[in-house]
Scaffold this motif. Structure first.
Motif, mmCIF file in Angstrom:
data_model
loop_
_atom_site.group_PDB
_atom_site.id
_atom_site.type_symbol
_atom_site.label_atom_id
_atom_site.label_comp_id
_atom_site.label_asym_id
_atom_site.label_seq_id
_atom_site.Cartn_x
_atom_site.Cartn_y
_atom_site.Cartn_z
ATOM 1 N N GLU A 135 8.218 11.292 31.261
ATOM 2 C CA GLU A 135 8.066 11.475 32.150
ATOM 3 C C GLU A 135 8.173 13.118 32.658
ATOM 4 O OE1 GLU A 135 9.832 9.791 36.191
ATOM 5 O OE2 GLU A 135 9.762 9.161 34.929
ATOM 6 N N LYS A 136 8.880 13.772 31.768
ATOM 7 C CA LYS A 136 9.884 15.033 32.500
ATOM 8 C C LYS A 136 8.435 15.829 31.220
ATOM 9 C CE LYS A 136 13.469 14.908 34.578
ATOM 10 N NZ LYS A 136 13.483 16.236 36.539
ATOM 11 N N THR A 137 7.977 15.799 30.098
ATOM 12 C CA THR A 137 6.883 16.541 29.825
ATOM 13 C C THR A 137 5.861 16.070 29.814
ATOM 14 O OG1 THR A 137 7.766 15.382 28.212
ATOM 15 C CG2 THR A 137 9.261 16.977 28.447
ATOM 16 N N SER A 138 5.720 15.328 30.704
ATOM 17 C CA SER A 138 3.821 15.444 30.697
ATOM 18 C C SER A 138 3.825 14.134 30.165
ATOM 19 C CB SER A 138 2.895 15.801 31.634
ATOM 20 O OG SER A 138 3.411 17.315 32.387
ATOM 21 N N LEU A 139 4.119 13.637 29.595
ATOM 22 C CA LEU A 139 3.962 13.061 27.873
ATOM 23 C C LEU A 139 3.312 13.617 27.114
ATOM 24 C CD1 LEU A 139 1.085 9.934 29.955
ATOM 25 C CD2 LEU A 139 3.661 9.364 29.431
ATOM 26 N N PHE A 140 4.110 15.069 26.597
ATOM 27 C CA PHE A 140 3.689 15.735 25.352
ATOM 28 C C PHE A 140 4.384 15.189 24.155
ATOM 29 C CE2 PHE A 140 4.978 19.071 22.594
ATOM 30 C CZ PHE A 140 4.362 20.127 22.730
ATOM 31 N N GLN A 141 3.286 15.113 23.195
ATOM 32 C CA GLN A 141 3.088 14.496 22.055
ATOM 33 C C GLN A 141 3.510 15.558 21.379
ATOM 34 O OE1 GLN A 141 1.065 11.279 20.608
ATOM 35 N NE2 GLN A 141 2.603 10.694 22.887
ATOM 36 N N GLU A 178 9.424 32.117 19.035
ATOM 37 C CA GLU A 178 8.312 32.019 18.562
ATOM 38 C C GLU A 178 7.302 30.973 19.339
ATOM 39 O OE1 GLU A 178 6.601 34.049 15.608
ATOM 40 O OE2 GLU A 178 8.786 34.800 16.152
ATOM 41 N N ILE A 179 8.116 30.257 20.130
ATOM 42 C CA ILE A 179 7.241 28.908 20.639
ATOM 43 C C ILE A 179 7.315 29.537 22.121
ATOM 44 C CG2 ILE A 179 7.554 26.779 21.016
ATOM 45 C CD1 ILE A 179 10.367 26.400 19.573
ATOM 46 N N GLU A 180 5.930 29.628 22.394
ATOM 47 C CA GLU A 180 5.287 28.883 23.841
ATOM 48 C C GLU A 180 6.025 27.419 24.336
ATOM 49 O OE1 GLU A 180 0.874 28.958 23.281
ATOM 50 O OE2 GLU A 180 1.357 29.869 21.188
ATOM 51 N N ALA A 181 7.396 27.486 24.810
ATOM 52 C CA ALA A 181 7.372 26.496 25.833
ATOM 53 C C ALA A 181 6.753 26.299 26.431
ATOM 54 C CB ALA A 181 9.104 27.088 26.131
ATOM 55 N N GLN A 182 6.999 25.140 26.712
ATOM 56 C CA GLN A 182 5.712 24.038 27.572
ATOM 57 C C GLN A 182 7.471 23.131 28.497
ATOM 58 O OE1 GLN A 182 2.149 21.864 26.338
ATOM 59 N NE2 GLN A 182 2.028 23.789 24.805
ATOM 60 N N PHE A 183 8.370 22.597 28.099
ATOM 61 C CA PHE A 183 9.228 21.967 28.410
ATOM 62 C C PHE A 183 10.780 22.438 27.693
ATOM 63 C CE2 PHE A 183 5.057 19.460 29.216
ATOM 64 C CZ PHE A 183 5.226 19.917 30.270
ATOM 65 N N VAL A 184 11.582 22.792 29.020
ATOM 66 C CA VAL A 184 12.840 22.730 28.049
ATOM 67 C C VAL A 184 13.444 21.764 29.083
ATOM 68 C CG1 VAL A 184 14.743 24.424 27.743
ATOM 69 C CG2 VAL A 184 12.931 25.464 27.871
ATOM 70 N N LEU A 185 14.416 20.476 28.349
ATOM 71 C CA LEU A 185 15.167 19.982 28.397
ATOM 72 C C LEU A 185 17.160 20.353 28.015
ATOM 73 C CD1 LEU A 185 13.250 16.696 28.470
ATOM 74 C CD2 LEU A 185 12.904 18.153 30.153
ATOM 75 N N PRO A 186 17.926 20.723 28.928
ATOM 76 C CA PRO A 186 19.344 20.617 28.740
ATOM 77 C C PRO A 186 19.502 19.014 28.392
ATOM 78 C CG PRO A 186 18.860 21.481 30.676
ATOM 79 C CD PRO A 186 17.549 20.793 30.603
ATOM 80 N N TYR A 187 20.319 19.269 26.982
ATOM 81 C CA TYR A 187 21.024 18.308 26.552
ATOM 82 C C TYR A 187 21.239 17.137 27.693
ATOM 83 C CZ TYR A 187 19.769 20.027 21.855
ATOM 84 O OH TYR A 187 19.179 20.051 20.452
ATOM 85 N N ARG A 237 0.776 23.865 16.588
ATOM 86 C CA ARG A 237 0.843 22.941 16.520
ATOM 87 C C ARG A 237 2.076 22.422 17.421
ATOM 88 N NH1 ARG A 237 -2.207 19.613 14.911
ATOM 89 N NH2 ARG A 237 -1.362 18.247 13.880
ATOM 90 N N ASN A 238 1.617 21.256 17.567
ATOM 91 C CA ASN A 238 3.064 20.373 19.088
ATOM 92 C C ASN A 238 4.111 20.373 18.177
ATOM 93 O OD1 ASN A 238 1.029 20.921 21.492
ATOM 94 N ND2 ASN A 238 1.154 18.350 22.116
ATOM 95 N N VAL A 239 5.414 20.800 19.204
ATOM 96 C CA VAL A 239 6.603 20.808 18.319
ATOM 97 C C VAL A 239 7.586 20.061 19.237
ATOM 98 C CG1 VAL A 239 6.413 21.911 15.924
ATOM 99 C CG2 VAL A 239 6.918 22.649 18.113
ATOM 100 N N VAL A 240 9.196 19.410 19.283
ATOM 101 C CA VAL A 240 9.929 19.460 19.776
ATOM 102 C C VAL A 240 11.360 19.894 19.231
ATOM 103 C CG1 VAL A 240 10.148 17.320 18.709
ATOM 104 C CG2 VAL A 240 11.391 17.806 21.082
ATOM 105 N N VAL A 241 11.486 20.963 19.570
ATOM 106 C CA VAL A 241 13.131 21.830 18.752
ATOM 107 C C VAL A 241 14.100 21.246 19.581
ATOM 108 C CG1 VAL A 241 13.689 23.860 18.609
ATOM 109 C CG2 VAL A 241 11.302 23.818 18.150
ATOM 110 N N MET A 242 15.066 21.218 18.140
ATOM 111 C CA MET A 242 16.656 21.020 18.851
ATOM 112 C C MET A 242 16.865 22.414 18.941
ATOM 113 S SD MET A 242 17.858 17.155 17.106
ATOM 114 C CE MET A 242 19.730 17.714 18.531
ATOM 115 N N HIS A 263 0.100 23.004 7.712
ATOM 116 C CA HIS A 263 -0.213 21.808 6.996
ATOM 117 C C HIS A 263 0.619 20.654 7.392
ATOM 118 C CE1 HIS A 263 -0.290 23.957 2.951
ATOM 119 N NE2 HIS A 263 0.434 24.591 3.272
ATOM 120 N N ILE A 264 0.949 20.242 8.835
ATOM 121 C CA ILE A 264 1.222 19.850 9.841
ATOM 122 C C ILE A 264 -0.469 19.290 10.234
ATOM 123 C CG2 ILE A 264 2.419 18.451 11.772
ATOM 124 C CD1 ILE A 264 4.187 18.804 9.439
#
Ligand code: HPA
Length: 272
Positions: free
Chosen positions: A14-20, A37-46, A72-77, A271-272
Motif C-alpha cells: 500500500e505504501k509503495t503503490s504495489l511496487f514489484q 546508486e539507487i533511484e529511490a522511489q519509496f523509503v520505509l523506516p523499519y 531493475r526494481n529492487v528492495v534494499v535493506m 542477469h536478473i
C-alpha cells in the motif's frame, strides 16, 4: 507466520503503490553506499513497518528502500538484524520472508567478515560458495508451514553457482581481485580468539562473520536463489591478528564497498 508476513506485505504494498521488486538486497556493516546508486522511489523506516524488528547497531540505519538499480526494481535493506542484538533467528530472517512475498526472484547479501584464508588481505572481497553455521539456532526450528517451504529444505546449492561464475567474469574484466570461499557464521558479538580463528580455518572456513546464514537459510527454504559477498575487514590469520574494533570494521568495509557495489549493480542489471 504467513498471516504476519501477509500483514507486513499488505502494509508495504500500500505504501509503495504495489511496487514489484525483482531482487532483494541486504547491505552489511559499513556497506550502505550501494544506496547512493539507487533511484529511490519509496523509503520505509523499519520502525514504521508492522512486525519488523528495529535495528540498533551503529553503522546500520534501518530502512527499506524501493527503487531502481541498473534499470531493475529492487528492495534494499539498509541495515539488518543480528542474533547478537537479542532478536530471535525468526526475527532476523523475517524481512527475507517479506521480500519473497513482495515478489523478489533473487537475494543479494553483503557482509563484513574476518578473513582466515592466508591469501586474504584487508579490503579484499570474497564471494560465498558455501557456508558452515556455528550458530546455536536455526530460523526454521518450530512448526513448519508447507505453504512457505518444505520441512527439510535442501541446502546443496546455498549460493547460486551460475551467478558466482558471472561475478568472476565481471571481476576479471574490471580487474577486481575476487576470492571465493566458505563463510562461517557465529553469533558474536565478540570477535574470535586466535584459537577460534585457527579452529575455523581447520574446519574449512575462509571468512567468519555474524550474519547472512539465517537470511540465506530462509531464502533457500522458500526457493529463492542467493548470491553473497564478504568484505574482509580484519584478519584471523596466525601472525596477522590485530586488535579489532567495530570502527576498524566499518572503515575497512567502506573502502571496499565501491567494488562490491559495482559487482551487485552489474549482476542485477545484466542477469536478473
Ligand atoms: N569475526 C566475526 N565477525 C566479523 C569479523 C570477525 O573477525 N569481522 C567482521 N565481522
Amino acid at each position: 507466520m504467513l498471516t504476519q508476513i501477509q500483514e507486513t506485505v499488505n502494509y508495504i504494498s500500500e505504501k509503495t503503490s504495489l511496487f514489484q521488486p525483482n531482487a532483494g538486497i541486504i547491505l552489511g556493516t559499513g556497506l550502505g553506499g550501494l544506496v547512493r546508486e539507487i533511484e529511490a522511489q519509496f523509503v520505509l523506516p523499519y520502525e514504521e513497518i508492522p512486525n519488523f524488528p528495529v535495528s540498533t547497531v551503529e553503522g546500520h540505519s534501518g530502512k527499506l528502500i524501493f527503487g531502481k538499480i541498473g534499470g531493475r526494481n529492487v528492495v534494499v535493506m539498509q541495515g539488518r538484524f543480528h542474533y547478537y542484538e537479542g532478536y530471535s533467528m525468526q526475527q532476523v530472517a523475517f524481512p527475507v520472508r517479506v521480500m519473497k512475498y513482495l515478489g523478489i526472484q533473487f537475494l543479494f547479501v553483503s557482509n563484513a567478515s574476518g578473513g582466515m584464508n592466508p591469501a586474504f588481505e584487508i579490503g579484499d572481497l570474497m564471494v560465498l560458495n558455501d557456508h558452515i553455521s556455528l550458530l546455536p539456532d536455526n530460523p526454521l526450528i518450530g512448526k513448519n508451514d508447507k505453504e512457505i517451504g518444505p520441512r527439510f529444505p535442501d541446502m546443496s546449492e546455498p549460493y547460486d553457482r551460475e551467478m558466482i561464475k558471472k561475478a568472476h567474469v565481471y571481476a576479471q574484466k574490471e580487474g577486481f581481485k575476487l576470492h571465493e570461499g566458505v563463510y562461517i557464521s557465529v553469533t558474536g558479538p565478540c570477535f574470535e580468539t586466535p584459537a577460534e580463528y585457527r579452529y575455523m580455518r581447520i574446519i574449512g572456513g575462509d571468512a567468519v562473520g555474524m550474519s547472512t546464514v539465517p537470511e540465506v537459510i530462509c531464502a533457500r527454504h522458500m526457493g529463492v536463489p542467493c548470491f553473497a559477498i564478504s568484505v574482509i575487514t580484519d584478519l584471523g590469520i596466525d601472525g596477522k591478528i590485530q586488535e579489532t574494533t567495530h570502527e576498524d570494521v566499518i572503515k575497512a568495509a567502506s573502502k571496499a564497498e565501491v567494488k562490491m557495489t559495482s559487482i551487485f549493480k552489474h549482476l542485477i542489471s545484466e542477469h536478473i
